[in-house]
Design an enzyme around this catalytic site. Structure first.
Site, PDB file in Angstrom:
ATOM      1  N   GLY A 166       0.802  -1.214   0.000  1.00  0.00           N
ATOM      2  CA  GLY A 166       0.000   0.000   0.000  1.00  0.00           C
ATOM      3  C   GLY A 166       0.836   1.265   0.000  1.00  0.00           C
ATOM      4  O   GLY A 166       2.030   1.265  -0.325  1.00  0.00           O
ATOM      5  N   CYS A 167       0.208   2.358   0.413  1.00  0.00           N
ATOM      6  CA  CYS A 167       0.759   3.693   0.181  1.00  0.00           C
ATOM      7  C   CYS A 167       1.978   4.051   1.025  1.00  0.00           C
ATOM      8  O   CYS A 167       2.683   5.002   0.694  1.00  0.00           O
ATOM      9  CB  CYS A 167      -0.333   4.738   0.411  1.00  0.00           C
ATOM     10  N   PHE A 168       2.236   3.321   2.107  1.00  0.00           N
ATOM     11  CA  PHE A 168       3.411   3.680   2.917  1.00  0.00           C
ATOM     12  C   PHE A 168       4.708   3.124   2.336  1.00  0.00           C
ATOM     13  O   PHE A 168       5.805   3.470   2.771  1.00  0.00           O
ATOM     14  CB  PHE A 168       3.251   3.204   4.369  1.00  0.00           C
ATOM     15  N   ALA A 169       4.606   2.251   1.329  1.00  0.00           N
ATOM     16  CA  ALA A 169       5.754   1.433   0.927  1.00  0.00           C
ATOM     17  C   ALA A 169       6.867   2.202   0.225  1.00  0.00           C
ATOM     18  O   ALA A 169       7.989   1.699   0.121  1.00  0.00           O
ATOM     19  CB  ALA A 169       5.285   0.284   0.046  1.00  0.00           C
ATOM     20  N   PHE A 376       2.526   7.014   4.421  1.00  0.00           N
ATOM     21  CA  PHE A 376       1.347   6.684   5.230  1.00  0.00           C
ATOM     22  C   PHE A 376       0.555   5.603   4.499  1.00  0.00           C
ATOM     23  O   PHE A 376       0.386   5.685   3.284  1.00  0.00           O
ATOM     24  CB  PHE A 376       0.420   7.898   5.396  1.00  0.00           C
TER      25      PHE A 376
END
EC number: 2.3.1.74
Length: 394
Positions: A166-169, A376
């Protein structure tokens, strides 16, 4: 007989002297560009949902408030017309989605990687490690294997494939690459984040507005960086140093963002209090990261923050009293590309170093020495990377 080395001597010889450094950045998008002002009409037409007039008005307001001007998407009108189940809200469509992304994710990653390798200017045979990240589809062997073949990397390149983070990666891959570069003397790590929304695209539904938020925000893109310690400055040009990296799960945030891979593709859900949860915890993350450096003025550092949406950026700015200029590069990427999940922070890093040079700043970090990069995403998980800029060279 020669004296054998001790374990400590071997260990010291294996490790780099200095910090991991970003040596090159490359980005790529699909050719198909969609403008946010036109998107609600297009989206409701292609999903055969024009009869949902009230929902369409809500979606228009979401798009208007998104602060996004345009996005890039692999999915064209023709592809969606050929795959009507992808246009439904919940219809079996995973096979069709997988058929697209297992081909297109490594292909888009290749385009970004080629740009990074060209800027780096060294032979690809010098790449020792590959870290590939995507939330778009799953396959074996993975996108890391496909990219290794496409680029003609050495068969012995050490690969790490990260799916479904997801977006934190975008922060995660930098943290991992930092450890690889600093613990393997001479390592040059190619990091690639490639994201295509073919797994998440779906039609609207009156009772699931959180899914509609994703349709208003997400775009496709790939970014690549090359990371290594102890750069040879006669042939390599450092851009940023990776000073520290950490990951944490925010308290009381379970279920705030989640995604589930099912027959209908990847479903995406988020709670309304996501911006509040992130902003409430942002100062603690900053304090933990910068206390060892004696820094507590958040306007004295440059900012690269995953632009999950405008509300997150607005609330973070308000919480730590940030000047508007600090998020300029972040908001520019949101405006021009939308939310590209893991790839966003690398796009922002690229924008920052380019704009710093164009605006005549003395460092790659808008004239400042220290900076922070935030990812995040699901968990809620926050990645915090402390960066140090380098002097801008002509």
């Amino acid at each position: 007989m020669a004296a054998t080395m001790t374990v400590e001597e071997v260990r010291k010889a294996q490790r780099a002297e200095g910090p991991a450094t970003v040596l090159a950045i490359g980005t790529a998008t699909p050719a198909n560009c969609v403008y946010q002002a036109d998107y609600p009409d297009y989206y409701f037409k292609i999903t055969k949902s024009d009869h949902m007039a009230d929902l369409k008005e809500k979606f228009k307001r979401m798009c208007d408030k998104s602060q996004i001007r345009k996005r890039y998407m692999h999915l064209t009108e023709e592809i969606l017309q050929d795959n009507p189940n992808m246009c439904a809200y919940m219809a079996p469509s995973l096979d069709a989605r997988q058929d697209i992304v297992v081909v297109e994710v490594p292909k888009l990653g290749k385009a970004a990687a080629q740009k990074a390798i060209k800027e780096w200017g060294q032979p690809r045979s010098k790449i020792t490690h590959l870290v590939f990240c995507t939330t778009s589809g799953v396959d074996m062997p993975g996108a890391d294997y496909q990219l290794t073949k496409m680029l003609g990397l050495r068969p012995s390149v050490k690969r790490l494939m990260m799916y479904q983070q997801g977006c934190f990666a975008g922060g995660t891959v930098l943290r991992l690459a930092k450890d690889l570069a600093e613990n393997n003397r001479g390592a040059r790590v190619l990091v690639v984040c490639s994201e295509i929304t073919a797994v998440t695209f779906r039609g609207p539904h009156e009772s699931h507005l959180d899914s509609l938020v994703g349709q208003a925000l997400f775009g496709d893109g790939a970014a690549a960086v090359i990371i290594g310690a102890d750069p040879d400055e006669s042939i390599e040009r450092p851009l940023f140093q990776l000073v520290s990296a950490s990951q944490t799960i925010l308290p009381d945030s379970e279920g705030a963002i989640d995604g589930h891979l099912r027959e209908v593709g990847l479903t995406f859900h988020l709670l309304k209090d996501v911006p509040g949860l992130i902003s409430k915890n942002i100062e603690r993350a900053l304090e933990d990261a910068f206390k060892p450096l004696g820094i507590d003025d958040w306007n004295s550092v440059f900012w690269i923050a995953h632009p999950g949406g405008p509300a997150i950026l607005d609330m973070v700015e308000a919480k730590v009293n940030l000047n508007k200029e600090r998020m300029r590069a972040t908001r520019h990427v949101l405006s021009e590309y939308g939310n590209m999940s893991s790839a966003c922070v690398l796009f922002i890093m690229d924008e920052m170093r380019k704009r710093s040079a164009e605006d005549g700043h003395t460092t790659t970090g808008e004239g400042m020495d220290w900076g922070v990069l935030f990812g995040f995403g699901p968990g809620l998980t926050v990645e915090t990377v402390v960066l140090h800029s380098v002097p801008v060279t002509a």
